[in-house]
Structure formats: C-alpha cells, structure tokens
Design a protein around this motif. Structure first.
Motif, PDB file in Angstrom:
ATOM      1  N   LEU A  78       0.841  -1.265  -0.034  1.00 15.98           N
ATOM      2  CA  LEU A  78      -0.044   0.105  -0.009  1.00 15.98           C
ATOM      3  C   LEU A  78       0.841   1.308   0.014  1.00 15.98           C
ATOM      4  O   LEU A  78       0.351   2.248  -0.623  1.00 15.98           O
ATOM      5  CB  LEU A  78      -0.936   0.004   1.250  1.00 15.98           C
ATOM      6  CG  LEU A  78      -2.133  -1.050   0.770  1.00 15.98           C
ATOM      7  CD1 LEU A  78      -2.555  -1.460   2.280  1.00 15.98           C
ATOM      8  CD2 LEU A  78      -3.355  -0.304   0.145  1.00 15.98           C
ATOM      9  N   GLN A  79       2.236   1.056   0.600  1.00 12.48           N
ATOM     10  CA  GLN A  79       2.967   2.222   0.537  1.00 12.48           C
ATOM     11  C   GLN A  79       3.539   2.579  -0.945  1.00 12.48           C
ATOM     12  O   GLN A  79       3.312   3.831  -1.355  1.00 12.48           O
ATOM     13  CB  GLN A  79       4.233   2.039   1.224  1.00 12.48           C
ATOM     14  CG  GLN A  79       5.304   3.100   1.234  1.00 12.48           C
ATOM     15  CD  GLN A  79       6.672   2.594   1.527  1.00 12.48           C
ATOM     16  OE1 GLN A  79       6.841   1.330   2.131  1.00 12.48           O
ATOM     17  NE2 GLN A  79       7.810   3.059   1.274  1.00 12.48           N
ATOM     18  N   ALA A  80       3.612   1.445  -1.588  1.00 11.16           N
ATOM     19  CA  ALA A  80       3.982   1.824  -3.073  1.00 11.16           C
ATOM     20  C   ALA A  80       2.861   2.180  -4.012  1.00 11.16           C
ATOM     21  O   ALA A  80       2.971   2.844  -4.700  1.00 11.16           O
ATOM     22  CB  ALA A  80       4.545   0.348  -3.644  1.00 11.16           C
ATOM     23  N   PHE A  81       1.704   1.533  -3.675  1.00 12.24           N
ATOM     24  CA  PHE A  81       0.278   2.159  -4.081  1.00 12.24           C
ATOM     25  C   PHE A  81      -0.012   3.544  -4.151  1.00 12.24           C
ATOM     26  O   PHE A  81      -0.400   4.113  -5.111  1.00 12.24           O
ATOM     27  CB  PHE A  81      -0.699   1.232  -3.585  1.00 12.24           C
ATOM     28  CG  PHE A  81      -2.163   1.826  -4.287  1.00 12.24           C
ATOM     29  CD1 PHE A  81      -2.641   1.004  -5.672  1.00 12.24           C
ATOM     30  CD2 PHE A  81      -2.972   2.302  -3.632  1.00 12.24           C
ATOM     31  CE1 PHE A  81      -3.618   1.221  -6.324  1.00 12.24           C
ATOM     32  CE2 PHE A  81      -4.295   2.724  -4.238  1.00 12.24           C
ATOM     33  CZ  PHE A  81      -4.666   2.020  -5.253  1.00 12.24           C
ATOM     34  N   LEU A  82       0.523   4.292  -3.186  1.00 11.81           N
ATOM     35  CA  LEU A  82       0.437   5.669  -2.571  1.00 11.81           C
ATOM     36  C   LEU A  82       1.597   6.469  -3.245  1.00 11.81           C
ATOM     37  O   LEU A  82       1.489   7.545  -3.061  1.00 11.81           O
ATOM     38  CB  LEU A  82      -0.140   6.015  -1.333  1.00 11.81           C
ATOM     39  CG  LEU A  82      -1.326   5.303  -0.854  1.00 11.81           C
ATOM     40  CD1 LEU A  82      -1.800   5.584   0.512  1.00 11.81           C
ATOM     41  CD2 LEU A  82      -2.586   6.019  -1.605  1.00 11.81           C
ATOM     42  N   ASN A  83       2.676   5.862  -3.063  1.00 13.26           N
ATOM     43  CA  ASN A  83       4.037   6.333  -3.290  1.00 13.26           C
ATOM     44  C   ASN A  83       4.314   7.203  -2.076  1.00 13.26           C
ATOM     45  O   ASN A  83       4.774   8.238  -2.154  1.00 13.26           O
ATOM     46  CB  ASN A  83       4.119   7.223  -4.628  1.00 13.26           C
ATOM     47  CG  ASN A  83       5.641   7.560  -4.629  1.00 13.26           C
ATOM     48  OD1 ASN A  83       6.494   6.674  -4.224  1.00 13.26           O
ATOM     49  ND2 ASN A  83       5.889   8.764  -5.144  1.00 13.26           N
ATOM     50  N   ALA A  84       3.918   6.634  -1.061  1.00  9.98           N
ATOM     51  CA  ALA A  84       4.209   7.166   0.461  1.00  9.98           C
ATOM     52  C   ALA A  84       5.698   6.942   0.728  1.00  9.98           C
ATOM     53  O   ALA A  84       6.345   6.145   0.300  1.00  9.98           O
ATOM     54  CB  ALA A  84       3.480   6.573   1.399  1.00  9.98           C
ATOM     55  N   PRO A  85       6.209   7.999   1.558  1.00  6.64           N
ATOM     56  CA  PRO A  85       7.738   7.872   1.676  1.00  6.64           C
ATOM     57  C   PRO A  85       8.304   6.696   2.512  1.00  6.64           C
ATOM     58  O   PRO A  85       9.253   6.163   2.179  1.00  6.64           O
ATOM     59  CB  PRO A  85       7.949   9.285   2.635  1.00  6.64           C
ATOM     60  CG  PRO A  85       7.036  10.085   2.039  1.00  6.64           C
ATOM     61  CD  PRO A  85       5.665   9.534   1.778  1.00  6.64           C
ATOM     62  N   SER A  86       7.308   6.402   3.468  1.00  3.38           N
ATOM     63  CA  SER A  86       7.648   5.084   4.295  1.00  3.38           C
ATOM     64  C   SER A  86       6.232   4.558   4.639  1.00  3.38           C
ATOM     65  O   SER A  86       5.296   4.927   4.886  1.00  3.38           O
ATOM     66  CB  SER A  86       8.269   5.674   5.394  1.00  3.38           C
ATOM     67  OG  SER A  86       7.533   6.460   6.250  1.00  3.38           O
ATOM     68  N   PRO A  87       6.618   2.999   5.083  1.00  2.68           N
ATOM     69  CA  PRO A  87       5.618   2.167   5.574  1.00  2.68           C
ATOM     70  C   PRO A  87       4.731   2.820   6.818  1.00  2.68           C
ATOM     71  O   PRO A  87       3.590   2.430   7.116  1.00  2.68           O
ATOM     72  CB  PRO A  87       6.025   0.753   5.493  1.00  2.68           C
ATOM     73  CG  PRO A  87       7.681   0.984   5.458  1.00  2.68           C
ATOM     74  CD  PRO A  87       7.861   2.325   5.027  1.00  2.68           C
ATOM     75  N   GLU A  88       5.637   3.479   7.601  1.00  3.09           N
ATOM     76  CA  GLU A  88       5.284   3.817   8.875  1.00  3.09           C
ATOM     77  C   GLU A  88       4.186   4.985   8.868  1.00  3.09           C
ATOM     78  O   GLU A  88       3.368   5.178   9.652  1.00  3.09           O
ATOM     79  CB  GLU A  88       6.274   4.423   9.624  1.00  3.09           C
ATOM     80  CG  GLU A  88       7.264   3.238  10.315  1.00  3.09           C
ATOM     81  CD  GLU A  88       8.261   3.010   9.153  1.00  3.09           C
ATOM     82  OE1 GLU A  88       8.883   1.642   9.146  1.00  3.09           O
ATOM     83  OE2 GLU A  88       8.480   3.719   8.173  1.00  3.09           O
TER      84      GLU A  88
END
Length: 408
Positions: A78-88
């Motif tokens: 999901l981090q990759a799906f959103l291109n969030a900086p970190s899984p945290e």
C-alpha cells in the motif's frame, strides 16, 4: 470498443458475475458503492484462515510469524500504491470513514481551537461532513463550504475567497461518489498550503480509477477504502505525513498501540502502531495486497481508459430516454453516471431495473447537501468497473425504456 484488456477473461475472474437475479444474469452497475472481488482476493482470505490463522506481532511461533509477515507485506504494498515515503506513514483503518474520523479526533482535537476554520465542499460524502461538524460543535471551529456550478465542478475562485489566516484544514473529496467529478486537488492543496492550512483528501472513489501519488500531490492526509479497489470490505488506510502523525495523540487505547503500561503512566508505541489498537482485520489486510496486484496486472491506465469509454457510451445512450437529465457533467469525470427522469421516483427506477437483474444505486448517496444544491431528493446512479461491458449497458438502456413505458 478498442481496449488492450481481455474483458471476457477478466469477467471469468469474478465469480459473482455468474449469479442470476430474478431469472436474469446479474448486471452489476453499483461499483461506486463497492466493487466485486476477483478469485485471487477470495482465495487470499480463505487461505489465511485455512493455513496461517494467528494473531500478529505478538507470537514467535510459525503461524504468528507467517501472518505478521503477510500483514506487513500488505502495508509495504500500500505504501507503493500511494508512493508514500515510508510504510510507517500508512495506518490501517476500517475504511475511509474511519480514517477521516481519526484525523478529526486526533489532529483536529489537538491543533484546532475556537475560531479556526475548516473548509469542505458541497459535494462531500457525509463521512467528510459529519466528523468536522462534530469537531466544530465541540471546540468552536467554523465550517466553510466550497460551492459548485451546475455541471458539478468546484468554484475555485470562491474557494480562494474562503481561505484566510484562520483556515487550518481543508478536507475535500478527490472524486465525487455521486457526480464522478475529478476535483483539481493539486491546485486545492497548493492554495491551502500557501494559506498555512493542512489538507486531507477523501480518496474513496479516486483510488480505483486514478493513479495516486501522495508525494506529488503533497497532501497531508489521504484516506481510502480497499473495497472500492476490488479488495475486501472493512479495511482501509490513512496516509499521513510523518511529522503530523508523530504529533497526533492516539485515537484508541489498547493492545499493540503501547510500549509500556503501568497504573501510573502508559508510553505509546511508534508509528504506525500507535494508531492500530487491538487485533486488526488481519485476513482482509492480507488480501488487500492481492487486490492491488490484480489492478497492477491489468494496468490502472488501461482500466481507466476502458471505464471511461463505457461511461461515454452510456452517457450518449441514456439521452435517448425522454425526460432523463444527467446530474453532474463535469469536464473531468470517472465512470459514474447519475441521472433523474421527470415524473419517476429514483427508487422506482431502481426496483424495476433490479427485476431485470440490473443493480444500480438510488437515493442521495450519502450526499444530501449536494442533492439540496440541485433541488432533488436523489438520483439513480450507474457506476462502471473493468468487468462491465457494452452489452450490459445496452441491457441497461433497454431496462430504462421499459421503466419509461411503465411509469412515464
């Protein structure tokens, strides 16, 4: 219709499409409410319970470690799906509603005070209205609303006028669940940040149709539900920028969200766990990864292009129906078609279509203020997904002609 997708093969992936409704094969046009689930998602849910059902993060035995690994792998997915900086920065929630309430009850309570302003829009789902009303009633904040035009588009000039030095939060829908309107969220975010405000995006509808890049958008929070993206119900995520999440107090107390508990004082856990109290919805979190893998396998651009062609075809076709008026004709839309027919109640339309095996949504779609804006009580809404077809739309149009003959 030209598409690189093998629609027949895709339809085979969704067992529910073989269901018979009132003696007719199901035509499912209620995808804005929830999408159907492909076989690999269903298998992932049953596979968890059959092969490694265990609580996570707490056990050292084989099943617990396997479940924990699968659970956290979904977070990274999901981090990759959103291109969030970190899984945290990816918090598991029960859905978009839960994510918005988390922000309202943590960030809102901690940082908004009497006289501060929250901006929403006329087209918001109740889930992005009521939590802010509750907050404003509790702490004396002021709620402001961006108006829309007749096509169902935000009046951005009016939005700019609403922004003041007191504006602390802007919370708007990325894509309208009722109208299908794609809002200019990058512009909304940029102008809010220039005024010193934070921005939350309700991504419930956008996430299944549009590419989501929270770093490119520069939003402060982004909430979505996996059941809108061919995933399970009861599971969603909230993205938040780390510095904001770190500053926010926990939302619920219990196991997992703590480091140490004594009767004198409790020390809270680090991100993301301080917002994830108790045993989570493990099976559905695990299955969420498979839903996103399925979307990636097909390619979201190809899905969006195909759905847009379905919408265009249906939009032209419904105009054959006398007295039918489309509600929401924004220049930028996803595959949602809302309409009214003069002299026929939307609920009657839905009932008669259901008798023909066609599932649509009727009512106010949890957007009553939006209905009031258009001076209507509700609409009939057809919403399309990648497994829908032109032939199904033709059946839908035939069904509307039958409704018109019977009730018009």
């Amino acid at each position: 219709m030209s598409t690189s997708l093998n629609i027949a093969a895709i339809r085979h992936d969704f067992p529910i499409l073989n269901e018979m409704v009132n003696g007719k094969q199901l035509v499912y046009f209620d995808n804005a409410a929830t999408t159907q689930k492909p076989r690999l998602v269903l298998d992932a849910i049953s596979g968890y319970y059959e092969h490694y059902n265990a609580n996570i993060h707490r056990g050292i035995h084989h099943l617990a470690e396997k479940a924990t690994s699968a659970f956290e792998l979904s977070r990274k997915r999901l981090q990759a799906f959103l291109n969030a900086p970190s899984p945290e920065e990816v918090i598991f929630t029960y859905g978009t509603t839960d994510g918005i309430n988390l922000v309202a009850q943590t960030y809102g309570r901690r940082f908004l005070k009497e006289g501060d302003e929250v901006i929403i829009s006329t087209m918001e789902h109740h889930s992005n209205i009521v939590p802010w009303q509750m907050l404003c009633e509790e702490n004396g904040c002021i709620l402001k609303v961006i108006p829309i035009n007749e096509e169902g588009e935000l009046l951005m000039d009016e939005y700019e006028k609403l922004l003041t030095e007191r504006t602390k939060l802007v919370s708007v829908v990325h894509v309208s669940n009722t109208l299908g309107t794609i809002n200019p969220v990058k512009e909304i975010i940029s102008k809010a940040h220039a005024a010193g405000a934070k921005v939350l995006l309700d991504g419930a509808q956008a996430s299944s149709h549009l590419g989501i890049d929270v770093q490119d958008l520069d939003c402060d929070f982004y909430a979505l539900s996996l059941h809108k993206i061919y995933g399970p119900t009861g599971m969603g995520i909230l993205f938040g920028k780390r510095e904001l999440l770190d500053a926010m107090p926990p939302y619920r107390g219990g196991g997992e969200m703590i480091k140490e508990v004594t009767f004198e004082k409790t020390t809270y856990n680090e991100l993301p766990y301080k917002f994830e109290a108790g045993t989570p919805n493990i099976a559905d979190v695990v299955a969420a990864k498979y839903a996103l893998d399925y979307v990636d396998q097909l390619g979201k651009p190809a899905i969006a292009a195909y759905e847009n062609e379905l919408r265009k075809y249906a939009t032209e076709a419904v105009q054959e129906i006398g007295g039918l008026r489309i509600v929401g004709q924004a220049k930028e839309k996803v595959s949602v078609l809302s309409f009214v027919i003069d002299g026929i109640h939307h609920q009657d339309i839905g009932v008669l279509l259901d008798q023909q095996g066609i599932a649509v949504r009727t009512g106010h779609h949890c957007t009553q203020p939006l209905m009031n804006r258009f001076n209507i009580t509700g609409t009939t809404r057809a919403s399309f997904a990648v497994y829908n077809t032109i032939d199904e739309i033709d059946l839908f149009i035939q069904g509307l002609h039958k409704v018109k003959r019977m009730l018009g």
